[in-house]
Design a protein around this motif. Structure first.
Motif, PDB file in Angstrom:
ATOM      1  N   UNK A 394       0.829  -1.203   0.000  1.00 34.22           N
ATOM      2  CA  UNK A 394       0.000   0.000   0.000  1.00 34.22           C
ATOM      3  C   UNK A 394       0.863   1.254   0.000  1.00 34.22           C
ATOM      4  N   UNK A 395       0.467   2.199  -0.834  1.00 28.31           N
ATOM      5  CA  UNK A 395       1.126   3.499  -0.933  1.00 28.31           C
ATOM      6  C   UNK A 395       0.050   4.565  -0.880  1.00 28.31           C
ATOM      7  N   UNK A 396       0.234   5.568  -0.018  1.00 31.75           N
ATOM      8  CA  UNK A 396      -0.718   6.672   0.091  1.00 31.75           C
ATOM      9  C   UNK A 396      -0.061   7.952  -0.396  1.00 31.75           C
ATOM     10  N   UNK A 397      -0.794   8.715  -1.196  1.00 30.81           N
ATOM     11  CA  UNK A 397      -0.360  10.027  -1.650  1.00 30.81           C
ATOM     12  C   UNK A 397      -1.339  11.065  -1.122  1.00 30.81           C
ATOM     13  N   UNK A 398      -0.858  11.975  -0.257  1.00 30.15           N
ATOM     14  CA  UNK A 398      -1.671  13.113   0.163  1.00 30.15           C
ATOM     15  C   UNK A 398      -1.407  14.202  -0.870  1.00 30.15           C
ATOM     16  N   UNK A 399      -2.358  14.397  -1.752  1.00 35.71           N
ATOM     17  CA  UNK A 399      -2.141  15.234  -2.936  1.00 35.71           C
ATOM     18  C   UNK A 399      -2.552  16.679  -2.701  1.00 35.71           C
ATOM     19  N   UNK A 400      -3.562  16.892  -1.858  1.00 37.76           N
ATOM     20  CA  UNK A 400      -4.064  18.243  -1.626  1.00 37.76           C
ATOM     21  C   UNK A 400      -4.669  18.351  -0.251  1.00 37.76           C
ATOM     22  N   UNK A 401      -5.977  18.639  -0.209  1.00 39.08           N
ATOM     23  CA  UNK A 401      -6.654  18.760   1.077  1.00 39.08           C
ATOM     24  C   UNK A 401      -6.813  17.387   1.730  1.00 39.08           C
ATOM     25  N   UNK A 402      -6.741  17.373   3.058  1.00 36.15           N
ATOM     26  CA  UNK A 402      -6.918  16.123   3.789  1.00 36.15           C
ATOM     27  C   UNK A 402      -7.727  16.366   5.040  1.00 36.15           C
ATOM     28  N   UNK A 403      -9.020  16.586   4.887  1.00 33.75           N
ATOM     29  CA  UNK A 403      -9.868  16.996   5.999  1.00 33.75           C
ATOM     30  C   UNK A 403     -10.627  15.826   6.603  1.00 33.75           C
ATOM     31  N   UNK A 404     -10.421  15.582   7.867  1.00 30.54           N
ATOM     32  CA  UNK A 404     -11.273  14.727   8.670  1.00 30.54           C
ATOM     33  C   UNK A 404     -11.239  13.246   8.343  1.00 30.54           C
ATOM     34  N   UNK A 405     -12.315  12.577   8.753  1.00 29.99           N
ATOM     35  CA  UNK A 405     -12.392  11.129   8.610  1.00 29.99           C
ATOM     36  C   UNK A 405     -12.373  10.648   7.183  1.00 29.99           C
ATOM     37  N   UNK A 406     -12.848  11.475   6.249  1.00 28.51           N
ATOM     38  CA  UNK A 406     -12.815  11.082   4.836  1.00 28.51           C
ATOM     39  C   UNK A 406     -11.387  10.927   4.358  1.00 28.51           C
ATOM     40  N   UNK A 407     -10.470  11.738   4.893  1.00 28.36           N
ATOM     41  CA  UNK A 407      -9.056  11.619   4.548  1.00 28.36           C
ATOM     42  C   UNK A 407      -8.403  10.480   5.320  1.00 28.36           C
ATOM     43  N   UNK A 408      -8.668  10.415   6.610  1.00 30.04           N
ATOM     44  CA  UNK A 408      -8.054   9.379   7.446  1.00 30.04           C
ATOM     45  C   UNK A 408      -8.378   7.980   6.943  1.00 30.04           C
ATOM     46  N   UNK A 409      -9.574   7.801   6.395  1.00 33.57           N
ATOM     47  CA  UNK A 409     -10.019   6.477   5.947  1.00 33.57           C
ATOM     48  C   UNK A 409      -9.136   5.909   4.841  1.00 33.57           C
ATOM     49  N   UNK A 410      -8.394   6.765   4.119  1.00 37.68           N
ATOM     50  CA  UNK A 410      -7.528   6.296   3.034  1.00 37.68           C
ATOM     51  C   UNK A 410      -6.048   6.432   3.372  1.00 37.68           C
ATOM     52  N   UNK A 411      -5.721   6.751   4.630  1.00 41.67           N
ATOM     53  CA  UNK A 411      -4.334   7.055   4.976  1.00 41.67           C
ATOM     54  C   UNK A 411      -3.435   5.857   5.272  1.00 41.67           C
ATOM     55  N   UNK A 412      -3.838   4.901   6.118  1.00 45.48           N
ATOM     56  CA  UNK A 412      -2.874   3.884   6.569  1.00 45.48           C
ATOM     57  C   UNK A 412      -2.242   3.143   5.388  1.00 45.48           C
ATOM     58  N   UNK A 413      -0.912   3.156   5.328  1.00 47.71           N
ATOM     59  CA  UNK A 413      -0.209   2.548   4.194  1.00 47.71           C
ATOM     60  C   UNK A 413       1.203   2.188   4.616  1.00 47.71           C
TER      61      UNK A 413
END
Length: 517
Positions: A394-413
């Motif tokens: 798994x690879x995560x790219x934080x490309x722009x905004x990362x607000x709240x649970x919607x962002x956290x849900x795709x973070x662990x990598x």
């Protein structure tokens, strides 16, 4: 050769999809005849009319040079119905495909169970579904193309288990046939519901494709789903575009308030733009279970030599009137259906051993009655649990905004990259400012104090590297995305080369130790 409604027969359909001259049948002849005279007469008439001995044909062929197993229904043979002989033929073919490690393409066109054989025919769906499940458990791709019509037990078993599912334009696809519905309930089934196009709109099929287009689309999807790593380019050939080297913030750290502003620029490239710089892209649609979220983008793609499943926020999507608040105007917030769609991507990656790329770029989750009743919080929890334990790289790219649970849900990598002006926060900073100070005026101050910007994420071990922007991805998106795509390919290839168990153990330990001194 054409069948019902002028549509191609099963044999002609396979000729349209496969490389010329590559089709080879696997079937043993079906010679047994039923005792019942009327059923025997119908069966013999179907054999005479179609030139086939049963409603199913199986075999192998090549799609753009790739060897593929195929199973297809002939609707002209007793409505493509499945009895004991057809069920056995299907299972035998699927098991052979599994033994020979071949991807499988199924093209049903059927009214379902063969009524002349009763309950024993009905139960054939169980063993066919079991064989398909074993094929997928062996890490082999399963594609489905639904032809006109596909109903009943066929749709409710092997017609609905594909990693990727397409359907014929204008095809009737539904569980209960409209003629049966009218007979049982005394009224016509609502028009326009049981169509390929409507199912695509509701996230039940990934694409609506004519037979002539299926071969090319299937070839592209299989190039990714089979997980083949392409050779590294010849160093003497023309050099690839340079990737932006991930840095430990060699440049002066950006001002957090400035990064917030830059991350929200309408011109800032998003995931859809990034995929234009990938290869072998196949867009998927919805959860496969009747839901589709415009805020989530799911695709198969290849970055550099490495195939992967891509799951991410689609900053370009819109849903209804422009959203209020700090996010990009009109951006669709992520709801529970979007997270269920994301988890579909996670399952595909896990089943086929493909790397998973998640892309974070969201102003936040949906805040609505529908989201609460749809289980938004529970879907965030399930996404976190799935990602932390996923067998795939798994690879995560934080490309722009990362607000709240919607962002956290795709973070662990296994590894996390952050663009220079990207950020990650429990809430949009304006919302956090309201909670702490009852005003949005202190959002920038609070964002700095919370450590939401890329340099702080790197310092805290949340991100592993920062992807430079010179000075802003929105100013030269082409150069930024070309380099980023090259970087992602290299990162994915490195992750894929690591041992699975060691990688998963390191991922668990990474998140267990976050925040420890």
């Amino acid at each position: 050769m054409t069948g019902s409604g002028g549509r191609p027969t099963a044999t002609r359909f396979l000729e349209l999809v496969l490389d010329p001259g590559s089709w080879s049948r696997w079937d043993e002849p079906c010679t047994a005849l039923p005792e019942a005279a009327d059923y025997r007469a119908d069966l013999l008439a179907a054999r005479e009319r179609t030139g086939l001995d049963e409603s199913v044909i199986t075999g192998e062929g090549r799609i753009r040079g790739r060897r593929v197993a195929l199973v297809a229904c002939e609707f002209g043979f007793l409505g493509g119905s499945i009895g004991v002989a057809a069920g056995g033929r299907l299972v035998t073919a699927v098991e052979r495909a599994t033994r020979e490690r071949l991807p499988l393409l199924a093209t049903p066109a059927s009214g379902g169970t063969r009524m002349q054989e009763g309950t024993i025919a009905f139960l054939q769906m169980v063993k066919v579904a079991a064989a398909i499940t074993d094929h997928k458990a062996a890490g082999l791709p399963y594609l489905v193309h639904l032809r006109h019509p596909t109903t009943g037990g066929v749709l409710a078993s092997w017609g609905s288990l594909g990693h990727v599912t397409s359907a014929e334009p204008g095809a009737l696809v539904g569980f209960l046939g409209p003629r049966v519905h009218q007979a049982l309930y005394g009224e016509e089934f609502p028009p326009g519901v049981q169509t390929s196009e409507n199912l695509h709109a509701h996230g039940l099929v990934d694409a609506v494709l004519p037979a002539g287009s299926l071969g090319a689309v299937a070839a592209t999807a299989l190039d990714v789903l089979t997980g083949e790593q392409r050779p590294t380019p010849d160093p003497e050939a023309a050099p690839a575009p340079p990737a932006p080297a991930p840095v430990s913030e060699a440049l002066p750290p950006p001002d957090t308030a400035d990064s917030l502003r830059r991350s929200r620029r309408p011109e800032r490239p998003g995931l859809r733009d990034l995929l234009r710089h990938a290869g072998d892209v196949t867009a998927l649609s919805g959860t496969g279970a009747g839901e589709r979220d415009p805020g989530l983008l799911l695709a198969l793609a290849r970055f550099g030599p490495t195939p992967c499943v891509v799951v991410g926020h689609d900053r370009g999507a819109t849903a209804g009137p422009p959203a209020a608040g700090p996010g990009p105007l009109g951006a669709a917030p992520l709801g529970p259906a979007g997270l269920r769609e994301a988890r579909r991507g996670m399952r595909i990656a896990s089943e086929l051993g493909l790397p998973l790329l998640t892309v974070i770029d969201t102003a936040g989750a949906a805040l609505s009655k529908e989201a609460e009743e749809g289980g938004l919080a529970a879907e965030i929890a399930r996404s976190l649990a799935d990602l932390v334990t996923l067998a795939a790289p798994t690879l995560c790219l934080i490309l722009g905004q990362g607000a709240g649970g919607a962002a956290l849900a795709l973070l662990p990598a296994d590894r996390v990259l952050a663009a220079r002006h990207a950020w990650l926060s429990p809430l949009p900073p304006e919302g956090a400012s309201v909670i702490l100070h009852r005003t949005t005026d202190r959002a920038a101050e609070l964002a700095e104090r919370q450590g939401i910007g890329a340099p702080a994420l790197l310092a805290q071990g949340i991100a592993d590297a920062i992807v430079p922007e010179h000075p802003d991805a929105a100013d030269d998106p082409g150069a930024f995305l070309t380099g980023l795509a090259t970087l992602l390919g290299a990162e994915l290839a490195t992750l894929r080369s690591l041992g699975a168990e060691a990688r998963r153990t390191a991922r668990r330990e990474r998140y267990r130790r976050l925040g420890e001194v």
